[in-house]
Design a protein around this motif. Structure first.
Motif, short mmCIF file in Angstrom:
data_model
loop_
_atom_site.label_atom_id
_atom_site.label_comp_id
_atom_site.label_asym_id
_atom_site.label_seq_id
_atom_site.Cartn_x
_atom_site.Cartn_y
_atom_site.Cartn_z
N HIS A 117 0.33 -0.86 -0.05
CA HIS A 117 -0.30 -0.31 0.12
C HIS A 117 0.66 1.17 -0.21
O HIS A 117 1.99 1.44 0.79
CB HIS A 117 -0.78 0.15 1.27
CG HIS A 117 -2.17 0.82 1.07
ND1 HIS A 117 -1.35 2.33 1.42
CD2 HIS A 117 -3.19 0.76 0.91
CE1 HIS A 117 -2.69 2.78 1.14
NE2 HIS A 117 -3.76 1.98 0.95
N LEU B 187 -1.20 -1.77 -3.94
CA LEU B 187 -2.47 -1.92 -3.50
C LEU B 187 -3.50 -1.49 -2.92
O LEU B 187 -2.66 0.02 -2.13
CB LEU B 187 -1.84 -3.31 -2.07
CG LEU B 187 -1.07 -4.26 -2.73
CD1 LEU B 187 -0.73 -5.33 -1.64
CD2 LEU B 187 -1.28 -5.04 -3.30
N GLU B 188 -4.74 -1.03 -3.84
CA GLU B 188 -5.76 -0.17 -3.33
C GLU B 188 -6.62 -0.58 -2.48
O GLU B 188 -7.30 -1.68 -2.95
CB GLU B 188 -6.13 0.98 -4.73
CG GLU B 188 -4.78 1.33 -5.26
CD GLU B 188 -4.22 2.82 -5.05
OE1 GLU B 188 -4.88 3.08 -3.59
OE2 GLU B 188 -2.96 2.71 -5.01
N GLU B 189 -7.04 -0.06 -2.29
CA GLU B 189 -8.61 -0.17 -1.46
C GLU B 189 -9.48 -1.32 -2.39
O GLU B 189 -9.54 -0.07 -3.78
CB GLU B 189 -9.36 1.25 -0.31
CG GLU B 189 -10.57 0.63 0.17
CD GLU B 189 -10.74 -0.41 0.96
OE1 GLU B 189 -12.16 -1.38 0.54
OE2 GLU B 189 -10.81 -0.99 1.62
N GLN C 26 -9.76 -3.15 -4.47
CA GLN C 26 -8.65 -3.90 -5.42
C GLN C 26 -9.34 -5.47 -5.52
O GLN C 26 -8.99 -5.85 -4.74
CB GLN C 26 -7.28 -3.58 -5.52
CG GLN C 26 -6.65 -4.07 -6.58
CD GLN C 26 -4.90 -3.49 -6.26
OE1 GLN C 26 -4.35 -2.67 -5.86
NE2 GLN C 26 -4.11 -4.13 -7.82
N LEU D 86 -7.72 -8.83 -7.34
CA LEU D 86 -6.52 -9.19 -8.18
C LEU D 86 -6.91 -10.82 -8.59
O LEU D 86 -7.54 -11.46 -8.05
CB LEU D 86 -5.47 -9.26 -6.57
CG LEU D 86 -4.52 -8.33 -5.90
CD1 LEU D 86 -3.70 -8.76 -4.99
CD2 LEU D 86 -3.95 -7.15 -7.17
N VAL E 105 -9.18 -9.69 -2.36
CA VAL E 105 -9.97 -8.67 -1.77
C VAL E 105 -9.19 -7.59 -1.68
O VAL E 105 -8.11 -8.54 -0.24
CB VAL E 105 -10.65 -8.45 -1.86
CG1 VAL E 105 -11.71 -6.85 -1.78
CG2 VAL E 105 -12.12 -9.15 -2.80
#
Length: 252
Positions: free
Chosen positions: A85, A124-126, A128, A130, A137
């Protein structure tokens, strides 16, 4: 050891839990202490896979016990992408994005364990999702560190809570606050985790909860949020010290 279909824990790795997700390619969650590169490669080979299939290394947060083997894994596997993050990274004077705790650990070029430079390749994003085992999540759960994240594997009902929850054998609860911990944010993140439904919790510190994990963690969160701060510390400190001298806790 396979915990759920496609979800493995590399128990031979030293330090906090190192987890491996096996799909068309392979993904690591955290790397543990320095020196785990050969251990992880051996585990992958034992699965009948190639270390070169490791494509991603996802970091739950920037503490050095979770990032310790990143430099050697990057050296072994040039195609490995390290993801963290943004709030647990900073840009150095040469424009590199470093995953670093207190801008010291993981931030130097010195060949010293825990200090070696740890570079991030992507953020990494809230929210997201993968493309791993049907969708992994990313949940931004700040407090332990500004950029702490959890991962939720919906298809297996597995949560990877990082250091938000620890299992110290006879104690399930919160970790000891450290420099950089924001208790207000941490408690909000605990509430979020307690609102979720999952069967298995792959903890970083302590053994995996293989059943009823959401209920166990929910009870812990309820106690933590209602107890005075002095009682929380009195409960966890002696157990944390003892845990550091023990190993082999059973899975629960």
């Amino acid at each position: 050891m396979e915990i759920a279909d496609g979800v493995h824990r590399v128990y031979a790795a030293r330090g906090p839990g190192v987890y491996l997700l096996a799909d068309d390619d392979l993904t690591l969650i955290d790397s543990g202490f320095p020196g785990n590169g050969p251990v992880i490669a051996e585990y992958v080979a034992g699965m009948g896979r190639r270390p070169s299939e490791l494509k991603r290394l996802l970091l739950t947060h920037a503490h050095p016990d979770h990032t310790g083997s990143v430099p050697e894994l990057k050296a072994m596997l040039p195609g490995l992408r390290v993801m963290a993050h943004r709030a647990d990274t900073h840009r150095d004077g040469e424009g590199r994005t470093l995953v670093s705790y207190l801008k010291v650990f993981g931030a130097t070029g010195l060949p010293i364990p825990f200090l070696r430079r740890v570079e991030a390749d992507a953020f990494l994003e809230e929210g997201q999702v993968l493309p791993i085992l049907g969708g992994l999540v990313v949940l931004h759960t700040p407090g332990h560190t500004p950029g702490s994240v959890c991962f939720y594997l919906e298809s297996r009902r597995v949560l990877f809570p990082g250091d938000n929850v620890v299992n110290l054998g006879d104690y399930v609860g919160a970790p000891v606050p450290v420099p950089g911990t924001n208790l207000r944010q941490y408690e909000a993140s605990l509430r979020r985790i307690a609102s979720m439904e999952f069967d298995i919790a792959c903890l970083a510190h302590g053994q995996v909860f293989r059943s009823n994990a959401d209920r166990r963690i929910r009870r812990m969160v309820e106690w933590h949020l209602s107890a005075p701060a002095w009682l929380r510390l009195a409960r966890v400190m002696p157990r944390a010290l003892r845990f550091g001298r023990q190993s082999g806790f059973r899975e629960t």
